[in-house]
Design an enzyme around this catalytic site. Sequence first.
Site, PDB file in Angstrom:
ATOM      1  N   SER A 187     -12.533  21.005  13.530  1.00  0.00           N
ATOM      2  CA  SER A 187     -12.642  19.560  13.702  1.00  0.00           C
ATOM      3  C   SER A 187     -11.497  18.900  12.955  1.00  0.00           C
ATOM      4  CB  SER A 187     -13.975  19.083  13.106  1.00  0.00           C
ATOM      5  OG  SER A 187     -13.982  19.324  11.698  1.00  0.00           O
ATOM      6  N   ASP A 189     -11.229  15.877   9.698  1.00  0.00           N
ATOM      7  CA  ASP A 189     -11.783  15.883   8.345  1.00  0.00           C
ATOM      8  C   ASP A 189     -13.226  15.386   8.303  1.00  0.00           C
ATOM      9  OD1 ASP A 189      -9.423  16.820   6.952  1.00  0.00           O
ATOM     10  OD2 ASP A 189      -8.521  14.887   7.447  1.00  0.00           O
ATOM     11  N   GLY A 190     -13.763  14.942   9.438  1.00  0.00           N
ATOM     12  CA  GLY A 190     -15.113  14.403   9.462  1.00  0.00           C
ATOM     13  C   GLY A 190     -16.190  15.446   9.200  1.00  0.00           C
TER      14      GLY A 190
END
Length: 501
Positions: A187, A189-190
């Site tokens: 992904s 950085d979430g």
Amino acid sequence: MARLPVATDNPFVDPIPSLEEARDVPFAIDSTLPVGRNASLTLGTDALIVLGTTNTRAIPFYNILWVELVDFDLTIQYASPFSKTGVRAATLKYPLETPTEELVNKWIRKLLDRAYGQSQRKKRAKVLVNPKSGKGSAEKWYYRDVEPLLTAARCTIDMVKTKYRGEAIEIAQKLDIEAFDMIAACSGDGLPHEVFNGLGKRLDAKKALSKVAVVNIPCGSGNAMSCNLNGTDSASLATLAIIKGIPTPLDLISITQGETRTLSFLSQAVGIVAEADLATEHIRWLGSARFTYGFLVRLFRRQVYPCDIAVKVAIEDKPAIREHYRKELSNHEPASERRGYRSLLDDDASASSGSEDGLPPLRYGTVHDKLPEGWELIPYEKLGNFYCGNMAYMAPEANFFSSALPNDGNMDLICINGDVSRITAVQMMLSVETNKLFDNPLVWYRKILGYRIIPKNQADGYISIDGERVPFEPFQAEVHKGLGFAICKLESGGVFFLLSD
């Protein structure tokens, strides 16, 4: 009597004609393995030398994923570069006609020792894939670039595709921490932000955060964690870095806002950086270019973001910060020694303090408490950017916090006025890409332990925590040394990649 190999400095010379002749020369078979009449494999200084009848090539030990002998077949799996920014799993296979199993296995053990060094082999990975990341390409990149490398390295994989925001929090909160060595977020950085907070919500939060490494395989528009710890924003190169990486403690930051306590691993922002990120969500299809667009739009408006700020400073001036950074470059303590402040603080709230259960106590209280002793609330009427970082790179070419360190127990804080001229503001933005922002006299840069910020004169606005939007309300932050756990590419030496001195 076996014929001794001829001494030579040439790593491409095979000193052993056959396995039979090598029986009485154990030091030689440790290095060279004949795999045919005119072929051999030699352990060079930093690479496996493959000598054949038509060509000779070197495979760096770093790229070796696995090697094994099964039914007289020697199989070597490795990461083969197909471009400057990518590798793919590849295989070499050699039938051994008259193998001496003991000697071959000894050679295999030596190759794997050189290939992995301090890194753990056969890591057990809980893989989380956000299909919406990377303009919707994360799942494709996982199957093409990530899974084949993990499989070749004999990693155990349990993959989940996330379906909704916050699911990674739930997964981390319920995870069997004895069953996995790492949680790999495919992904931006979430997902790492969610994973850290999921681990932080557990009753055994401190144990979980220090036992299971959180890693990022870059598949989003913001891949700062991978840039800092893996040295790349390439999914395949990051996967290789994680396979071969070593564990490192990571400072985490507690954010209190309202009645909520949140963990931050990357950054907190109020002002132009927060708006450039969060106010451009509608143009996410632009990828990382949306940050530049958002920044320029607000820069030319010369927006200011008035607020009151109180800070607990650890290192005040830039020369002292440089010296602190240089000392950390030469710090070769093992990972186990990089948790807790030792004698730095009497009011310790690091990973080594408090009970074994839950998160460490807040030594400075929450945003609702009386201002801690020694803190002074100062008004900033013309603030343009409040940016606090726990890592150096916020994007591949955005080294905002050039003195940030993974586990020095400090946050790096930048404050810049919003009323500087447009030309000066553009120069500042360009200096980020050339690693010169730190030296700019208009940039207020400090190493800090905590802060409280109170926005004012605005009904609404943007506050970013690790790139995630939170309510536009006062909040307080403090750092916990070595509370988190990550995997870092070995050659980084305990600091973030590509930093300027």
